[in-house]
Scaffold this motif. Structure first.
Motif, PDB file in Angstrom:
ATOM      1  N   PHE A   1      -0.585  21.114  22.541  1.00  0.00           N
ATOM      2  CA  PHE A   1      -1.340  22.206  21.977  1.00  0.00           C
ATOM      3  C   PHE A   1      -1.864  23.237  21.703  1.00  0.00           C
ATOM      4  O   PHE A   1      -2.408  24.037  20.644  1.00  0.00           O
ATOM      5  N   GLU A   2      -1.762  23.931  22.643  1.00  0.00           N
ATOM      6  CA  GLU A   2      -1.701  25.619  23.191  1.00  0.00           C
ATOM      7  C   GLU A   2      -0.256  26.060  22.435  1.00  0.00           C
ATOM      8  O   GLU A   2      -0.998  27.455  21.480  1.00  0.00           O
ATOM      9  N   ALA A   3       0.641  25.687  22.121  1.00  0.00           N
ATOM     10  CA  ALA A   3       1.756  26.524  21.209  1.00  0.00           C
ATOM     11  C   ALA A   3       0.834  26.035  19.977  1.00  0.00           C
ATOM     12  O   ALA A   3       1.242  27.273  19.048  1.00  0.00           O
ATOM     13  N   LEU A   4       0.428  24.975  19.271  1.00  0.00           N
ATOM     14  CA  LEU A   4      -0.076  24.592  18.049  1.00  0.00           C
ATOM     15  C   LEU A   4      -1.305  25.844  18.048  1.00  0.00           C
ATOM     16  O   LEU A   4      -1.133  26.531  16.032  1.00  0.00           O
ATOM     17  N   ALA A   5      -1.994  25.858  18.469  1.00  0.00           N
ATOM     18  CA  ALA A   5      -3.079  25.761  17.826  1.00  0.00           C
ATOM     19  C   ALA A   5      -3.285  27.931  18.165  1.00  0.00           C
ATOM     20  O   ALA A   5      -3.241  28.464  17.223  1.00  0.00           O
ATOM     21  N   LEU A   6      -2.023  28.614  19.513  1.00  0.00           N
ATOM     22  CA  LEU A   6      -1.713  29.606  18.948  1.00  0.00           C
ATOM     23  C   LEU A   6      -0.659  30.148  17.800  1.00  0.00           C
ATOM     24  O   LEU A   6      -1.603  31.505  16.822  1.00  0.00           O
ATOM     25  N   ILE A   7      -0.496  29.224  17.353  1.00  0.00           N
ATOM     26  CA  ILE A   7       0.745  29.481  15.821  1.00  0.00           C
ATOM     27  C   ILE A   7      -0.339  29.976  14.965  1.00  0.00           C
ATOM     28  O   ILE A   7      -0.467  29.951  14.406  1.00  0.00           O
ATOM     29  N   THR A   8      -0.880  28.306  15.013  1.00  0.00           N
ATOM     30  CA  THR A   8      -1.896  28.562  13.631  1.00  0.00           C
ATOM     31  C   THR A   8      -3.028  29.190  13.404  1.00  0.00           C
ATOM     32  O   THR A   8      -3.340  30.247  12.234  1.00  0.00           O
TER      33      THR A   8
ATOM     34  N   PRO B   1      -5.224  21.252   4.711  1.00  0.00           N
ATOM     35  CA  PRO B   1      -6.486  21.755   5.202  1.00  0.00           C
ATOM     36  C   PRO B   1      -5.897  22.802   6.430  1.00  0.00           C
ATOM     37  O   PRO B   1      -6.454  22.054   8.271  1.00  0.00           O
ATOM     38  N   ASP B   2      -5.636  24.216   6.080  1.00  0.00           N
ATOM     39  CA  ASP B   2      -4.700  24.485   7.398  1.00  0.00           C
ATOM     40  C   ASP B   2      -5.549  25.014   8.676  1.00  0.00           C
ATOM     41  O   ASP B   2      -5.464  24.913   9.640  1.00  0.00           O
TER      42      ASP B   2
ATOM     43  N   TYR C   1     -17.037  21.702   8.934  1.00  0.00           N
ATOM     44  CA  TYR C   1     -17.522  22.777   8.308  1.00  0.00           C
ATOM     45  C   TYR C   1     -16.456  22.761   7.381  1.00  0.00           C
ATOM     46  O   TYR C   1     -16.075  22.368   6.265  1.00  0.00           O
ATOM     47  N   GLY C   2     -14.551  23.299   8.229  1.00  0.00           N
ATOM     48  CA  GLY C   2     -13.841  23.657   7.768  1.00  0.00           C
ATOM     49  C   GLY C   2     -13.277  22.464   7.075  1.00  0.00           C
ATOM     50  O   GLY C   2     -12.592  22.460   5.484  1.00  0.00           O
TER      51      GLY C   2
END
Length: 198
Positions: A73-80, A48-49, A27-28
């Motif tokens: 991916f954990e680092a990217l996911a947490l921060i974003t 598309p942040d 959806y995003g």
């Protein structure tokens, strides 16, 4: 707290979150469709942040279901997730304050992006990030800010055009805060490696 951890580890709950995040990601990207159609190709990965943040979390959840950790991916996911979750909530509230009106989609975005930030934080205790994972994720995040507010590829919020410099400043410090949060969870993992998702 142990009861909460039990729920977060539950495989049925993980599958439910995975499906919700996949649907939210799709959806995003659709929501960004018009802006992406007018975006120079070189900037498209950085526009598309929010759906990209939830896409990172999709990989994290998929790894959990495989009984694995993918720290990058954990680092990217947490921060974003935390950054863009909080950012979207603030932008929609600001839109309501400035224009006096917020369509139903705005309220939906407040709820969904608030949930993004919450899930990012809740699962942080299970991440196995190291400092170099966070360093790369931090570069991605700050580079994204440059693309948004130097090359002016930020998300379009009608009514907020006169506040872009202030929004850019707020966004930069929100990035710094979320990177610091990721560092906290990385340090926690280094000190206590017993808490796992599986």
């Amino acid at each position: 707290m142990s009861f909460l951890y039990l729920i977060l580890r539950n495989r049925l709950f993980l599958w439910m979150l995975l499906i919700i995040n996949i649907l939210g990601t799709v959806y995003g990207y659709i929501w960004y469709g018009y802006q992406l159609s007018e975006t120079p190709t070189i900037f498209i990965p950085f526009v598309p942040d929010s759906p990209t943040a939830s896409l990172f979390f999709v990989f994290v959840l998929f790894a959990f279901l495989l009984k694995r950790n993918w720290p990058f991916f954990e680092a990217l996911a947490l921060i974003t997730l935390v950054k863009y979750g909080v950012w979207a909530v603030v932008m929609n509230i600001l839109t309501l304050k400035v224009t006096g009106n917020l369509p139903w989609e705005g309220y939906m975005l407040i709820i969904s992006h608030g949930a993004m930030a919450v899930q990012g934080l809740l699962y942080g205790v299970f991440y196995k990030m190291k400092w170099w994972h966070i360093a790369i994720a931090a570069i991605w995040t700050l580079h994204n800010d440059v693309i948004d507010y130097v090359y002016m590829q930020y998300p379009n919020y009608p009514g907020l055009e006169g506040y872009i410099s202030h929004i850019g400043y707020f966004t930069f410090w929100l990035s710094i805060l979320t990177i610091a949060i990721a560092c906290y969870f990385a340090r926690r993992y280094q000190q206590n490696r017993t808490l796992t998702i599986y």
